[in-house]
Design a protein around this motif. Structure first.
Motif, mmCIF file in Angstrom:
data_model
loop_
_atom_site.group_PDB
_atom_site.id
_atom_site.type_symbol
_atom_site.label_atom_id
_atom_site.label_comp_id
_atom_site.label_asym_id
_atom_site.label_seq_id
_atom_site.Cartn_x
_atom_site.Cartn_y
_atom_site.Cartn_z
ATOM 1 N N SER A 8 0.836 -1.198 0.000
ATOM 2 C CA SER A 8 0.000 0.000 0.000
ATOM 3 C C SER A 8 0.870 1.245 0.000
ATOM 4 O O SER A 8 0.584 2.207 -0.725
ATOM 5 N N ALA A 9 1.934 1.244 0.794
ATOM 6 C CA ALA A 9 2.836 2.396 0.843
ATOM 7 C C ALA A 9 3.533 2.581 -0.511
ATOM 8 O O ALA A 9 3.709 3.711 -0.981
ATOM 9 N N LEU A 10 3.928 1.475 -1.138
ATOM 10 C CA LEU A 10 4.580 1.571 -2.439
ATOM 11 C C LEU A 10 3.614 2.077 -3.506
ATOM 12 O O LEU A 10 3.990 2.844 -4.389
ATOM 13 N N ALA A 11 2.376 1.617 -3.442
ATOM 14 C CA ALA A 11 1.372 2.034 -4.418
ATOM 15 C C ALA A 11 1.066 3.518 -4.277
ATOM 16 O O ALA A 11 0.739 4.176 -5.267
ATOM 17 N N ASP A 12 1.174 4.067 -3.093
ATOM 18 C CA ASP A 12 0.915 5.487 -2.882
ATOM 19 C C ASP A 12 2.102 6.347 -3.306
ATOM 20 O O ASP A 12 1.946 7.546 -3.524
ATOM 21 N N ASN A 13 3.286 5.770 -3.421
ATOM 22 C CA ASN A 13 4.480 6.528 -3.782
ATOM 23 C C ASN A 13 4.524 6.656 -5.313
ATOM 24 O O ASN A 13 4.740 5.701 -6.036
ATOM 25 N N LYS A 14 4.338 7.878 -5.821
ATOM 26 C CA LYS A 14 4.242 8.118 -7.261
ATOM 27 C C LYS A 14 5.572 7.845 -7.973
ATOM 28 O O LYS A 14 5.595 7.370 -9.102
ATOM 29 N N THR A 15 6.689 8.116 -7.320
ATOM 30 C CA THR A 15 7.992 7.886 -7.936
ATOM 31 C C THR A 15 8.216 6.402 -8.178
ATOM 32 O O THR A 15 8.637 5.998 -9.267
ATOM 33 N N ILE A 16 7.943 5.588 -7.180
ATOM 34 C CA ILE A 16 8.129 4.145 -7.327
ATOM 35 C C ILE A 16 7.174 3.590 -8.378
ATOM 36 O O ILE A 16 7.558 2.749 -9.203
ATOM 37 N N MET A 17 5.954 4.068 -8.392
ATOM 38 C CA MET A 17 4.995 3.597 -9.395
ATOM 39 C C MET A 17 5.437 4.007 -10.798
ATOM 40 O O MET A 17 5.277 3.249 -11.755
ATOM 41 N N ALA A 18 6.024 5.210 -10.940
ATOM 42 C CA ALA A 18 6.516 5.644 -12.244
ATOM 43 C C ALA A 18 7.678 4.761 -12.699
ATOM 44 O O ALA A 18 7.782 4.404 -13.883
ATOM 45 N N ILE A 19 8.546 4.381 -11.764
ATOM 46 C CA ILE A 19 9.661 3.492 -12.096
ATOM 47 C C ILE A 19 9.135 2.127 -12.535
ATOM 48 O O ILE A 19 9.593 1.565 -13.540
ATOM 49 N N PHE A 20 8.167 1.584 -11.809
ATOM 50 C CA PHE A 20 7.573 0.296 -12.188
ATOM 51 C C PHE A 20 6.912 0.381 -13.564
ATOM 52 O O PHE A 20 7.028 -0.532 -14.376
ATOM 53 N N ALA A 21 6.224 1.484 -13.837
ATOM 54 C CA ALA A 21 5.566 1.661 -15.131
ATOM 55 C C ALA A 21 6.601 1.732 -16.253
ATOM 56 O O ALA A 21 6.415 1.144 -17.330
ATOM 57 N N ALA A 22 7.698 2.449 -15.998
ATOM 58 C CA ALA A 22 8.755 2.545 -17.000
ATOM 59 C C ALA A 22 9.387 1.176 -17.258
ATOM 60 O O ALA A 22 9.663 0.816 -18.411
ATOM 61 N N LEU A 23 9.623 0.407 -16.201
ATOM 62 C CA LEU A 23 10.182 -0.930 -16.368
ATOM 63 C C LEU A 23 9.239 -1.829 -17.163
ATOM 64 O O LEU A 23 9.668 -2.582 -18.043
ATOM 65 N N ALA A 24 7.953 -1.746 -16.848
ATOM 66 C CA ALA A 24 6.968 -2.555 -17.578
ATOM 67 C C ALA A 24 6.936 -2.156 -19.052
ATOM 68 O O ALA A 24 6.858 -3.010 -19.944
ATOM 69 N N GLY A 25 7.030 -0.864 -19.320
ATOM 70 C CA GLY A 25 7.056 -0.389 -20.703
ATOM 71 C C GLY A 25 8.299 -0.866 -21.435
ATOM 72 O O GLY A 25 8.235 -1.268 -22.603
ATOM 73 N N ASP A 26 9.445 -0.809 -20.761
ATOM 74 C CA ASP A 26 10.691 -1.286 -21.369
ATOM 75 C C ASP A 26 10.609 -2.776 -21.696
ATOM 76 O O ASP A 26 11.056 -3.209 -22.754
ATOM 77 N N ILE A 27 10.063 -3.535 -20.790
ATOM 78 C CA ILE A 27 9.915 -4.973 -21.029
ATOM 79 C C ILE A 27 8.994 -5.207 -22.233
ATOM 80 O O ILE A 27 9.263 -6.050 -23.088
ATOM 81 N N GLY A 28 7.916 -4.445 -22.304
ATOM 82 C CA GLY A 28 6.994 -4.570 -23.436
ATOM 83 C C GLY A 28 7.668 -4.234 -24.756
ATOM 84 O O GLY A 28 7.472 -4.921 -25.760
ATOM 85 N N LEU A 29 8.475 -3.175 -24.773
ATOM 86 C CA LEU A 29 9.185 -2.807 -25.997
ATOM 87 C C LEU A 29 10.207 -3.872 -26.395
ATOM 88 O O LEU A 29 10.390 -4.167 -27.568
#
Length: 88
Positions: A8-29
């Motif tokens: 829950s704390a990680l999900a509320d942290n926008k920086t960590i979520m942005a990093i996870f989103a970027a990693l997911a995007g990189d994996i997709g590419l």
């Protein structure tokens, strides 16, 4: 219980979520690039097979033309012509 609070704390942290989103995007590419490379390789192999088939067809046509010409030759001339083709 503490795992849920950490998540829950990680999900509320926008920086960590942005990093996870970027990693997911990189994996997709990366995966999409691999699929694209595989398709390019398949297309290249298909083009090579087509070129080889066209070459075989042309050689068959040339051989057929030579066979037709050899039919009208005397035996010795036909033998010389066959030897010439056998060397190719």
């Amino acid at each position: 219980m503490w795992v849920l609070s950490m998540l829950s704390a990680l999900a509320d942290n926008k920086t960590i979520m942005a990093i996870f989103a970027a990693l997911a995007g990189d994996i997709g590419l990366y995966v999409a690039g691999g699929i694209s490379r595989a398709k390019q390789d398949a297309a290249k192999q298909a083009a090579e097979k087509l070129a080889a088939a066209q070459d075989r067809l042309e050689m068959d046509r040339e051989a057929t033309d030579a066979e037709r010409a050899a039919r009208d030759l005397p035996d010795e001339a036909a033998r010389r012509e066959a030897m010439r083709w056998a060397r190719h």
